[in-house]
Design an enzyme around this catalytic site. Structure first.
Site, short mmCIF file in Angstrom:
data_model
loop_
_atom_site.label_atom_id
_atom_site.label_comp_id
_atom_site.label_asym_id
_atom_site.label_seq_id
_atom_site.Cartn_x
_atom_site.Cartn_y
_atom_site.Cartn_z
CG ASP A 1 -5.75 -14.87 -5.74
OD1 ASP A 1 -6.23 -15.84 -5.14
OD2 ASP A 1 -6.43 -13.90 -6.11
CG ASP B 1 -7.08 -9.04 -5.35
OD1 ASP B 1 -6.37 -8.86 -4.35
OD2 ASP B 1 -8.24 -9.48 -5.29
CG ASP C 1 -4.77 -11.96 -2.26
OD1 ASP C 1 -5.32 -12.73 -1.48
OD2 ASP C 1 -4.95 -11.97 -3.49
#
Length: 653
Positions: free
Chosen positions: A355, A547, A551
């Site tokens: 991410d 995180d 996700d």
């Protein structure tokens, strides 16, 4: 007074703490809470008696040291180290596990006594016990490393009893009690904030050093440090159920998630041990039919040597210990592995998908540049924008406030209105102020002479009195060690991809600055899932770093899910396989290195144990190896394997 400070039995707590990690092997439980001297005391006594016996046998040779006196002497030497093992063998048989390593050691040493080889019988058990103590010490050391890092909970807290502060042990505090938290003090239990506001350092939980200001009614967690005024917190969770306690338990129980190598060795030992026992019986009895000068005592001795050599304790001890060492080494570096199986997967990772926000960037927005028209009073407009943005809790508003400074409360804002998905509108000094994206400018017919798409960062446009005044660019800050992370992953031969819901131009800019090979922006959670599926379809082992909350679907789909600094979140604990405690991406290649080293050490131990045992087994069956060689093949290899496994905790990563 009784009610708010009632004490619970400590027995339950002690039981819980003392058995956080139930080690799979041996009677190392008995060593819990003992000093090193106490742990080695039985071996010291046994060694003293054995040494004296050998000196009497071979050097002094007194007449009285024979017959039953000699037997009793060696029995006294045997009891301190042999009795616990025979007890374990008996317990294992009672629980249906007949062919345990304790059983092997038991019959080998009792057999040695039966044929008059007393010193060998004592020596085998002595060295075996020393190996057990070293193993217990290694496990305790790894557990201590984990506890020292993770156990952020204070032992005592100040509870208000009838309005008076009283110091109480944290585990004895009840749900509903009110804790008084002084400035600089660490919270011991999860609870609800009763004070109007309080600032906390949450770095122990989230890795985020920036103070987190909480308001009345907000949830506060054990491990948070109160930064300013005295605060009051109402306890909502028992001490042992707090998030921090659960994380501590999760890591200490990590070895319950077995690696395939570990599971194989366990299954192997269950099949291997009975085969060894029956082979030993065969070595004793079968030569009677094939050997002319058959001597029962000689062949029984060979069988006992064979039993000692073939004991699988080097493997049964060192492999779980190797993985536990890896978990301990990770914990000391702020990397929490949920099981040894994830060490195995990480060691083979080929593709890391990450991410952007909060993983490779700080997740804290900062103003990058401010461009205003010369026709406007820049300072005045900035003050107006700051006053208007104070009505928003968006990260962009925080960034503008940090850039401009204190809000000028003399500015009178009227008709404040939020236009969904576009920005804010208000009237200042009778003139209209617009702050938002360029869609907001288009909605109100404000003309501007630039192409918003040409600007990489997030843009905040400003209009005043129906004229375009200028814009801010706002961007997330790249973490200091992000570039090093990508370079380190490349050097490990790992491909990198960035997936983000952020604007594509921003994602590609960050990926380009870091050297990430592929980058995709404007993605919804389901788009991320599809991208990861696409990568996995190429038969690659994939680690996803995010995180752990937003996700969760991708974390669950990847081969190993890594969460960045999400220890304050239940979802992170549940979904991630590995948690990076201090939010630093540089820990990702470190975690992969720890996994690779752990796997290497485990395989070194497997090869060492099998090679030495195979050689000495052949010699033993042929009558060329004595009980002393057998002791080396069993206990010596076990000790070497333990020392090798412990090595990982001393490595620099």
């Amino acid at each position: 007074m009784e009610e708010c400070c009632s004490t619970k039995s400590q027995k339950e707590h002690n039981h819980h703490e003392g058995h956080d990690h139930d080690h799979d092997h041996g009677h190392s439980h008995d060593t819990e809470g003992k000093s090193v001297f106490q742990m080695f005391l039985p071996a010291i006594l046994s060694f003293a008696m054995l040494s004296a016996g050998i000196i009497l046998d071979h050097s002094v040779k007194p007449d009285w040291f024979a017959g039953w006196i000699r037997l009793v002497w060696y029995l006294i030497a045997y009891i301190p180290v042999g009795l616990p093992v025979l007890k374990e063998a008996f317990e294992s048989i009672k629980n249906g596990d007949v062919f345990s390593e304790f059983f092997l050691m038991g019959i080998a040493t009792v057999g040695a006594f039966a044929i008059g080889e007393y010193p060998e019988g004592v020596a085998v058990m002595l060295f075996y016990s020393v190996g057990e103590v070293f193993q217990a010490m290694a496990v305790t050391r790894a557990k201590t490393n984990i506890k020292a890092l993770l156990d952020q909970r204070p032992d005592e807290v100040t509870v208000l009893c009838d309005g008076k502060p009283q110091t109480v042990k944290a585990e004895n505090v009840n749900i509903g009690d009110i804790i008084q938290l002084k400035s600089g003090e660490k919270l011991g239990l999860d609870g609800e904030l009763l004070s109007e506001t309080a600032s906390f350092n949450t770095s122990a939980l989230t890795g985020e050093s920036k103070p987190d200001t909480k308001t009345k009614g907000a949830t506060v967690l054990a491990g948070m440090i109160n930064l300013n005024t005295v605060s009051q917190v109402k306890v909502t969770t028992a001490y042992k159920d707090s998030k921090l306690s659960r994380i501590l338990e999760m890591v200490q129980n990590a070895t319950s998630q077995k690696a395939p190598t570990e599971l194989f060795i366990r299954k192997f030992a269950k099949i291997y041990t009975p085969i060894v026992v029956f082979l030993a019986i065969g070595i004793t009895l079968l030569p009677y039919f094939f050997v002319g000068n058959y001597e029962f005592r000689d062949w029984l001795y060979r069988a006992l040597v064979f039993l000692v050599i073939s004991c699988p304790c080097a493997l049964v001890i060192s492999i779980p210990l190797g993985y536990f060492g890896g978990i301990g080494a990770g914990s000391r570096k702020g990397i929490l592995f949920k099981g040894s199986n994830f060490l195995d997967v990480l060691a083979t990772v080929q593709h890391v998908v990450m991410d952007k926000t909060g993983t490779m960037t700080e997740g804290v927005f900062k103003v990058q540049e401010v461009k205003f028209s010369d026709a406007v009073n820049k300072n005045e407009i900035l003050k107006f924008v700051n006053a208007l943005e104070s009505n928003s809790s968006h990260p962009v508003a925080t960034a503008i406030h940090e850039y401009v400074g204190e809000i000028d409360h003399a500015i009178k804002l009227e008709n404040i209105e939020e236009i969904s998905g576009q920005g804010l509108k208000a009237t200042v000094n009778g003139k209209e102020l617009l702050v938002g994206n360029f869609r907001l400018m288009d909605t109100f017919g404000i003309r501007y002479d630039l192409n918003p798409q040409s600007i990489v960062y997030t843009v905040i446009a400003v209009a005043y009195d129906n004229n375009f005044a200028g814009y801010f660019t706002i961007a997330d800050v790249i973490k200091p060690d992000a570039r090093f992370t990508i370079d380190a992953l490349k050097s490990l031969g790992v491909r990198t991809t960035m997936l983000s819901g952020d604007k594509s131009s921003v994602v590609k800019h960050v990926a380009g600055a870091l050297g990430i090979q592929e980058a995709y922006g404007d993605l919804l959670p389901e788009d991320k899932v599809n991208k990861v599926k696409e990568i996995k379809s190429k038969k690659q082992t994939v680690a996803f770093i995010g995180d752990g909350v937003n996700d969760a679907p991708v974390v669950a789909l990847s081969d190993v899910g890594i969460a960045m600094g999400g220890l304050g979140s239940d979802a992170t604990i549940e979904t991630a396989d590995v948690v990076i405690q201090d939010d630093r991406p540089g820990k990702i290649p470190m975690a992969i290195n720890i996994a690779k080293q752990t796997k290497r050490i485990v395989w070194q131990n497997i090869v060492l144990a099998f090679t030495v045992k195979a050689v000495v087994l052949i010699l033993g069956a042929g009558g060329l190896a004595t009980m002393w060689e057998a002791v080396f093949a069993d206990v010596g290899v076990a000790l070497l394997a333990i020392l090798n496994a412990v090595r990982i905790q001393r490595m620099q990563f």
